[in-house]
Design an enzyme around this catalytic site. Structure first.
Site, mmCIF file in Angstrom:
data_model
loop_
_atom_site.group_PDB
_atom_site.id
_atom_site.type_symbol
_atom_site.label_atom_id
_atom_site.label_comp_id
_atom_site.label_asym_id
_atom_site.label_seq_id
_atom_site.Cartn_x
_atom_site.Cartn_y
_atom_site.Cartn_z
ATOM 1 N N LYS B 53 0.825 -1.201 0.000
ATOM 2 C CA LYS B 53 0.000 0.000 0.000
ATOM 3 C C LYS B 53 0.859 1.250 0.000
ATOM 4 C CE LYS B 53 -3.753 -2.569 2.124
ATOM 5 N NZ LYS B 53 -4.349 -3.101 3.374
ATOM 6 N N GLN B 97 -4.384 -1.811 9.758
ATOM 7 C CA GLN B 97 -4.292 -3.092 9.064
ATOM 8 C C GLN B 97 -4.989 -4.187 9.869
ATOM 9 O OE1 GLN B 97 -3.034 -3.714 5.907
ATOM 10 N NE2 GLN B 97 -3.875 -5.760 6.233
ATOM 11 N N ASP B 120 -10.596 3.385 4.577
ATOM 12 C CA ASP B 120 -10.673 1.939 4.403
ATOM 13 C C ASP B 120 -12.096 1.432 4.713
ATOM 14 O OD1 ASP B 120 -9.388 -0.439 3.665
ATOM 15 O OD2 ASP B 120 -8.940 -0.972 5.743
#
Lengths: 282, 282
Positions: B53, B97, B120
């Site tokens: 990423k 994450q 996200d």
């Protein structure tokens, strides 16, 4: 002949328990749990619903405070009013009667309800909590539907549940609550290609489409549990009772099925909110 | 032979557009959009994802700032760290994450992300917004899946979509996004009674179950569009590509399907967040 899922009886039991907890709350705090109802405009059906909810409150030892806003109320005014209730320590639960007039942004009004007072389960927070298994209040009708199924021993886990309708306060949360209980869940709606064929595969059918006598007995799998969450003018549900009766295994009557449990869950959550609000800041 | 849904190509297009908008942002504000990545612990797969990423960010003119927390980090410490990023005006987007170590309350850490920086799409607010059609950021993988289907002209409205898996960041939001696009949607999972029979009725299959080569070609309706959102060790998806290939109408490769579009949507949303944060308070 199907066995009827008796909502009135179940609601009676839920309300009785809530009334006991409301009485203990009064004893402990010197005041009754309080539900604020907000009605924008004077839609006759909404007026009736709100009155019914207030009567049930009174019967269970829950105070109700009614805020009547004129039909011309703006979004900003309605939001301000609800925010005031959210900040009022004497109010435990807030119900904004759906629907509000078309010119009012209902979502904005709902979001002005503090999550800890959202006893009707209409905020985005409550929706996500329901969907993700986090603590929060349930949307009352879907919550009542699950209680009805459980009270009558209808198995959910591993079964195929078909929900017809996808509204934010009924179809979608009902689907997510059934999913949380390990049903395989299908959501159908006006664009579903062959609705009858899908309904035919369902062990549990939740009709939440708002069309009188829409779901017919010929569509059903014999023995299916059929929950009629519709409430159309003239006390008519979304399921054609007459044709469903010989086929369904379980069936909710209208009235006397989903309706009473909805209000019972509302009362239960209001008392719950009072207890929670009294022990933790909100 | 199915036509492949090429995620790498689509991702390239999305990132190219995002890079242009990132360049304009730099020109206007004197700084690049900034994505903060937070990793708790050192799970090798997670380390790889985060690095990937960051590389993509760099390639698109997006700054990335990495916060590495030790595996022994407590929930409170992780929450405090994320809250700091939420309040930092130089940070536009925040990615925590998944998964965090088992002793950390992942939901609490996610909820510390300000909604305007939740690029996200993991917060309860973003989830509800996705489900209810309100403005907000999408969960990146489901968002990418919809883009893949659209880019390849796969019809969604009125079709039967079967989502296998019901995680909060993949299966559930994928189902809700497909529902918003007027698919009839079924969510299956480990308790589904006859998974093969359900998959057999699907026009669109989203495999998001996390079991290597789990979905087999024999289960599919000929011509179905099959989206493989699985990413198991050894670059293996949730769909058995070999047996699916002769049956499916559309198929995503693994790697090169869903994976690249996920990161592209993340980048796109980060740049979007930068622009929005720069014009409105957050």
């Amino acid at each position: 002949m199907p066995r009827l899922m008796n909502g009135a009886e179940l609601a009676g039991e839920i309300v009785e328990r809530a009334a006991k907890r409301a009485a203990s709350f009064l004893e402990k705090t010197g005041r009754k749990p309080c539900l604020a109802t907000v009605l924008v405009g004077d839609d006759p059906a909404s007026v009736t619903y709100v009155r019914m909810k207030q009567r049930r409150c009174a019967g269970a030892g829950v105070e109700s405070r009614h805020v009547q806003l004129p039909a011309a109320t703006t979004t900003a005014e309605a939001v301000a009013q609800v925010r005031e209730l959210s900040e009022d320590p004497a109010v435990d639960g807030i119900l904004v009667q759906h629907p509000v007039p078309a010119h009012v942004d209902e979502r904005a009004v709902f979001e002005a309800i503090a999550p800890g007072k959202d006893v009707d389960g209409v905020t985005m927070h409550s929706f996500a909590a329901m969907a993700l298994g986090e603590p929060g209040f349930l949307s009352c009708t879907p919550g009542g539907i699950l209680r009805l199924l459980d009270a009558h021993g209808v198995e959910i886990e591993g079964k195929h549940a078909v929900v017809i309708g996808r509204s934010p306060i009924l179809g979608k949360p009902a689907a997510l609550l059934l999913l949380a209980r390990n049903a395989t869940v299908t959501v159908c709606h006006s664009r579903t290609a062959d609705l009858k064929a899908v309904v035919r595969t369902a062990d549990i059918v939740v009709a939440a489409v708002g069309k009188p006598e829409f779901v017919r007995g010929e569509w059903l799998k014999p023995g299916a549990a059929v929950v009629d969450a519709g409430y159309n003018p003239g006390n008519v549900g979304d399921v054609d009772f007459k044709s469903a009766e010989p086929v369904a295994g379980w069936l909710t009557p209208v009235p006397g099925g989903v309706g009473p449990t909805t209000i019972a869950v509302l009362l239960e959550q209001t008392v719950e909110a009072a207890w929670e609000g009294n022990s933790t800041p909100r």
